[in-house]
Design a protein around this motif. Structure first.
Motif, mmCIF file in Angstrom:
data_model
loop_
_atom_site.group_PDB
_atom_site.id
_atom_site.type_symbol
_atom_site.label_atom_id
_atom_site.label_comp_id
_atom_site.label_asym_id
_atom_site.label_seq_id
_atom_site.Cartn_x
_atom_site.Cartn_y
_atom_site.Cartn_z
ATOM 1 N N ILE A 1 34.139 28.323 18.041
ATOM 2 C CA ILE A 1 34.612 27.000 18.466
ATOM 3 C C ILE A 1 34.808 27.054 19.975
ATOM 4 O O ILE A 1 35.554 27.880 20.481
ATOM 5 C CB ILE A 1 35.931 26.627 17.766
ATOM 6 C CG1 ILE A 1 35.711 26.579 16.262
ATOM 7 C CG2 ILE A 1 36.450 25.299 18.281
ATOM 8 C CD1 ILE A 1 36.968 26.433 15.463
ATOM 9 N N PRO A 2 34.107 26.193 20.713
ATOM 10 C CA PRO A 2 34.214 26.252 22.175
ATOM 11 C C PRO A 2 35.618 25.878 22.659
ATOM 12 O O PRO A 2 36.313 25.105 22.007
ATOM 13 C CB PRO A 2 33.196 25.215 22.653
ATOM 14 C CG PRO A 2 32.602 24.591 21.458
ATOM 15 C CD PRO A 2 33.212 25.182 20.236
ATOM 16 N N PRO A 3 36.030 26.428 23.783
ATOM 17 C CA PRO A 3 37.329 26.078 24.352
ATOM 18 C C PRO A 3 37.417 24.575 24.621
ATOM 19 O O PRO A 3 36.435 23.944 24.992
ATOM 20 C CB PRO A 3 37.381 26.861 25.662
ATOM 21 C CG PRO A 3 36.374 27.946 25.513
ATOM 22 C CD PRO A 3 35.322 27.407 24.587
ATOM 23 N N GLY A 4 38.580 24.034 24.414
ATOM 24 C CA GLY A 4 38.805 22.617 24.684
ATOM 25 C C GLY A 4 38.553 21.707 23.499
ATOM 26 O O GLY A 4 38.873 20.524 23.553
ATOM 27 N N VAL A 5 37.969 22.234 22.418
ATOM 28 C CA VAL A 5 37.739 21.416 21.223
ATOM 29 C C VAL A 5 39.049 21.332 20.462
ATOM 30 O O VAL A 5 39.665 22.345 20.159
ATOM 31 C CB VAL A 5 36.638 22.032 20.333
ATOM 32 C CG1 VAL A 5 36.539 21.314 19.001
ATOM 33 C CG2 VAL A 5 35.310 22.015 21.056
ATOM 34 N N PRO A 6 39.516 20.111 20.157
ATOM 35 C CA PRO A 6 40.788 19.992 19.431
ATOM 36 C C PRO A 6 40.663 20.548 18.019
ATOM 37 O O PRO A 6 39.785 20.151 17.260
ATOM 38 C CB PRO A 6 41.068 18.495 19.415
ATOM 39 C CG PRO A 6 39.780 17.830 19.728
ATOM 40 C CD PRO A 6 38.932 18.815 20.462
ATOM 41 N N ILE A 7 41.527 21.471 17.689
ATOM 42 C CA ILE A 7 41.536 22.071 16.356
ATOM 43 C C ILE A 7 42.424 21.243 15.436
ATOM 44 O O ILE A 7 42.070 20.965 14.305
ATOM 45 C CB ILE A 7 42.021 23.530 16.436
ATOM 46 C CG1 ILE A 7 41.022 24.350 17.237
ATOM 47 C CG2 ILE A 7 42.197 24.114 15.047
ATOM 48 C CD1 ILE A 7 41.458 25.763 17.505
ATOM 49 N N PHE A 8 43.587 20.845 15.931
ATOM 50 C CA PHE A 8 44.508 20.026 15.164
ATOM 51 C C PHE A 8 44.471 18.590 15.671
ATOM 52 O O PHE A 8 44.383 18.350 16.868
ATOM 53 C CB PHE A 8 45.952 20.535 15.308
ATOM 54 C CG PHE A 8 46.232 21.775 14.522
ATOM 55 C CD1 PHE A 8 46.520 21.704 13.167
ATOM 56 C CD2 PHE A 8 46.212 23.014 15.135
ATOM 57 C CE1 PHE A 8 46.791 22.842 12.441
ATOM 58 C CE2 PHE A 8 46.480 24.165 14.419
ATOM 59 C CZ PHE A 8 46.765 24.076 13.070
ATOM 60 N N VAL A 9 44.549 17.638 14.760
ATOM 61 C CA VAL A 9 44.655 16.219 15.106
ATOM 62 C C VAL A 9 45.794 15.649 14.275
ATOM 63 O O VAL A 9 45.900 15.923 13.080
ATOM 64 C CB VAL A 9 43.337 15.461 14.799
ATOM 65 C CG1 VAL A 9 43.501 13.975 15.026
ATOM 66 C CG2 VAL A 9 42.205 16.003 15.642
ATOM 67 N N PHE A 10 46.645 14.863 14.913
ATOM 68 C CA PHE A 10 47.749 14.212 14.202
ATOM 69 C C PHE A 10 47.543 12.712 14.267
ATOM 70 O O PHE A 10 47.329 12.156 15.340
ATOM 71 C CB PHE A 10 49.091 14.586 14.838
ATOM 72 C CG PHE A 10 50.247 14.002 14.104
ATOM 73 C CD1 PHE A 10 50.668 14.549 12.908
ATOM 74 C CD2 PHE A 10 50.907 12.886 14.593
ATOM 75 C CE1 PHE A 10 51.731 13.997 12.212
ATOM 76 C CE2 PHE A 10 51.956 12.328 13.911
ATOM 77 C CZ PHE A 10 52.373 12.891 12.717
ATOM 78 N N ARG A 11 47.604 12.040 13.113
ATOM 79 C CA ARG A 11 47.325 10.603 13.057
ATOM 80 C C ARG A 11 48.484 9.785 12.494
ATOM 81 O O ARG A 11 48.277 8.686 12.005
ATOM 82 C CB ARG A 11 46.072 10.363 12.211
ATOM 83 C CG ARG A 11 44.847 10.989 12.821
ATOM 84 C CD ARG A 11 43.601 10.646 12.048
ATOM 85 N NE ARG A 11 42.461 11.339 12.633
ATOM 86 C CZ ARG A 11 41.458 11.836 11.951
ATOM 87 N NH1 ARG A 11 41.418 11.691 10.650
ATOM 88 N NH2 ARG A 11 40.482 12.466 12.563
ATOM 89 N N GLY A 12 49.681 10.299 12.554
ATOM 90 C CA GLY A 12 50.840 9.581 12.024
ATOM 91 C C GLY A 12 51.244 8.427 12.918
ATOM 92 O O GLY A 12 51.056 8.468 14.132
ATOM 93 N N GLY A 13 51.813 7.399 12.312
ATOM 94 C CA GLY A 13 52.254 6.232 13.051
ATOM 95 C C GLY A 13 53.765 6.090 13.048
ATOM 96 O O GLY A 13 54.466 6.682 12.222
ATOM 97 N N ALA A 14 54.267 5.272 13.950
ATOM 98 C CA ALA A 14 55.708 5.099 14.117
ATOM 99 C C ALA A 14 56.358 4.440 12.904
ATOM 100 O O ALA A 14 57.450 4.831 12.492
ATOM 101 C CB ALA A 14 55.992 4.280 15.371
ATOM 102 N N ALA A 15 55.711 3.457 12.323
ATOM 103 C CA ALA A 15 56.315 2.735 11.199
ATOM 104 C C ALA A 15 56.503 3.649 9.988
ATOM 105 O O ALA A 15 57.577 3.667 9.376
ATOM 106 C CB ALA A 15 55.456 1.527 10.825
#
Length: 122
Positions: free
Chosen positions: A19-33
Motif C-alpha cells: 500500500i503506497p504511503p499516503g493512501v488512507p487505510i481507515f475511513v470514518f463516515r459517522g455523522g453528528a445526528a
C-alpha cells in the motif's frame, strides 16, 4: 502481514507493505445526528441505572463507531456484548472502591483492550 482490501472474494490478499504511503487505510463516515442520538441514549442508560448498566452504553457507542469505520474499504464490526463485559465492570468497580479509586488507572487500558479485541472486519 496481508490484508484483503477491496478485492473480490477468491482473490489473493494484498501485502500490507504494497500500500503506497499516503493512501488512507481507515475511513470514518459517522455523522453528528447519529452520534448525538447514540451518546444521548448511552448517557440515559448510564444515569437512569446509576452506572449499573454502563457496559451496555459502552457496547452501544462501540457498535456505532465500528459501523461507521472502514479499513481499506471494508466495514468493521463490534462483536462485544453488554453481558460480555458486565462481570468485568462489576469487578473493576469494586476494585476501585476498595483501592479508593487507585485501580481506576488500570480500568481504561483494560476497557480499551476489550473494545479492540471485540472489533473485527465484517
Amino acid at each position: 502481514m496481508y490484508v484483503s482490501g477491496n478485492q473480490q472474494p477468491g482473490q489473493a490478499l494484498t501485502p500490507l507493505g504494497s500500500i503506497p504511503p499516503g493512501v488512507p487505510i481507515f475511513v470514518f463516515r459517522g455523522g453528528a445526528a447519529n452520534w448525538f442520538g447514540t451518546q444521548l441514549l448511552g448517557v440515559l442508560i448510564t444515569v437512569l441505572t446509576l452506572g449499573f448498566c454502563y457496559p451496555f452504553a459502552v457496547v452501544l457507542v462501540e457498535r456505532w463507531r465500528a459501523n461507521n469505520t472502514f479499513l481499506l474499504g471494508r466495514p468493521l464490526q463490534f462483536t462485544g456484548t453488554g453481558w460480555g463485559i458486565f462481570g468485568l465492570w462489576i469487578k473493576w468497580f469494586l476494585l476501585c472502591i476498595i483501592t479508593l479509586g487507585i485501580y481506576s488507572f488500570w480500568v481504561y487500558p483494560r476497557l480499551t483492550a476489550w473494545k479492540v479485541e471485540h472489533t473485527v472486519l465484517a
